[in-house]
Scaffold this active site. Structure first.
Site, mmCIF file in Angstrom:
data_model
loop_
_atom_site.group_PDB
_atom_site.id
_atom_site.type_symbol
_atom_site.label_atom_id
_atom_site.label_comp_id
_atom_site.label_asym_id
_atom_site.label_seq_id
_atom_site.Cartn_x
_atom_site.Cartn_y
_atom_site.Cartn_z
ATOM 1 C CB SER A 68 -0.959 -0.033 1.189
ATOM 2 O OG SER A 68 -1.985 0.916 1.050
ATOM 3 C CG ASP A 123 -6.849 -2.799 -3.589
ATOM 4 O OD1 ASP A 123 -7.513 -1.813 -3.208
ATOM 5 O OD2 ASP A 123 -5.624 -2.904 -3.423
ATOM 6 C CG HIS A 138 -5.746 -2.279 0.041
ATOM 7 N ND1 HIS A 138 -4.866 -2.146 -0.994
ATOM 8 C CD2 HIS A 138 -5.268 -1.470 1.028
ATOM 9 C CE1 HIS A 138 -3.916 -1.302 -0.683
ATOM 10 N NE2 HIS A 138 -4.134 -0.881 0.547
#
Length: 330
Positions: free
Chosen positions: A172, A268, A301
């Protein structure tokens, strides 16, 4: 007390934190702490070290329990939208223990400072400073013959790392940091060669929606809000720190590594940015390295952090370990 406090909220950054009118920051996630030490499940050892006393930037360093030769090094940057999480987060700690055991590596997880107390680019600069600290071990500084004192050196790095096999990695927001460092290392960390970079569900973004962002307006606005909160830039969501493909951003052709692995998740909202980054690097730039792209089906995610012992998380760790220990990207 709770009702009074809620009335004083000046900004909420869902689902991560609230900022109150008096400046107090209340984090709603990513505050849990796991102690460093021996992990009985993996026989991995870890310890926390202060690496930049002036700013308080620290790292959690990991090593396998049994070492018989020099090992690859991964310098890791955690996610959390630049506002939550730390190297002591229990889920990150479990995930990285699993990686170190699977890949047989030394790992340095960087505890950079968070926004809003430290607005961007603080996290990027902290991470650059941490990488310079790592590089000082490769140069032999701190051994009494260089400008760094011995106490600022880490014995596990001096004794166990093969500095011809250094990798950057992040999930991320940490992937954004890894990209940033990959562009700057040639000029600012010349004594450290980066063999590869791993970007797991990278947090890249942009003002104009693409892919699933076009129809998923709720999550598009949510991610917009995250970035506009942490970065005071007048460029907004097209700041090169978050949009590496915007006009005026540094060319990906100068990414200083020989190979790259990009991993995204099917559900995601960030997946199209990760794919676009990979495609631009492979097809749209003169980058000389080799890259691979993996999309994990049925997951969202950072699923591998949220449930580090799931089947798909273990499969991701094995793919990551293979990338580190193989001469190819596959």
């Amino acid at each position: 007390m709770g009702s009074i406090k809620s009335a004083e909220v000046s900004r909420e950054v869902f689902p991560y934190l609230r900022v109150y009118e008096d400046g107090t920051v209340e984090r709603l996630a990513g505050t849990e702490v796991a102690a460093a030490g021996l992990d009985p499940a993996t026989n991995v050892l870890s310890k926390d070290v202060l690496i930049i006393p002036e700013t308080g930037v620290s790292a959690r360093v990991y090593r396998p329990g049994n070492i018989t030769n020099k090992l690859p090094l991964v310098v890791y940057f955690h996610g959390g939208a630049f506002v939550i999480a730390s190297t002591a987060d229990p889920k990150y700690h479990t995930s990285l223990n699993n990686l170190v055991a699977e890949a047989d590596i030394i790992l340095v997880s960087v505890n950079y400072r968070l926004a809003p107390e430290h607005p961007l680019p603080a996290a990027f600069e902290d991470s650059l400073g941490a990488l310079k600290w790592v590089a000082s071990h490769a140069k032999g500084e701190g051994d009494g013959n260089g400008p760094l004192p011995v106490l600022n050196q880490e014995a596990w790095l001096r004794e166990f790392v093969d500095f011809d096999k250094v990798f950057l990695a992040g999930d991320s927001a940490g992937s954004s940091i890894a990209h940033y460092l990959g562009l700057r290392i040639k000029d600012e960390v010349r004594d450290l060669k980066i063999l590869g970079i791993v970007m797991i569900m990278p947090y890249f973004w942009g003002k104009k929606p693409i892919g699933v962002e076009v129809t998923d307006q709720f999550r598009k606005q949510m991610v917009d809000n995250w970035w506009l909160f942490v970065c005071p830039s007048d460029k907004g969501c097209d700041d090169p720190l978050i949009n590496p493909l915007v006009e005026g951003a540094p060319s990906a052709a100068s990414l200083a590594c020989e190979k790259l692995l990009v991993i995204v998740a099917e559900k995601d909202v960030l997946k199209d940015r990760g794919r676009l980054y990979y495609e631009n690097l492979v097809k749209g730039s003169n980058w000389a390295g080799k890259a691979d792209f993996v999309q994990v089906q049925g997951e969202d995610h950072v699923f591998h952090i949220l449930d580090p012992n799931s089947h798909n998380a273990k499969t991701l760790i094995k793919r990551w370990a293979s990338f580190i220990n193989s001469d190819s990207v596959n």
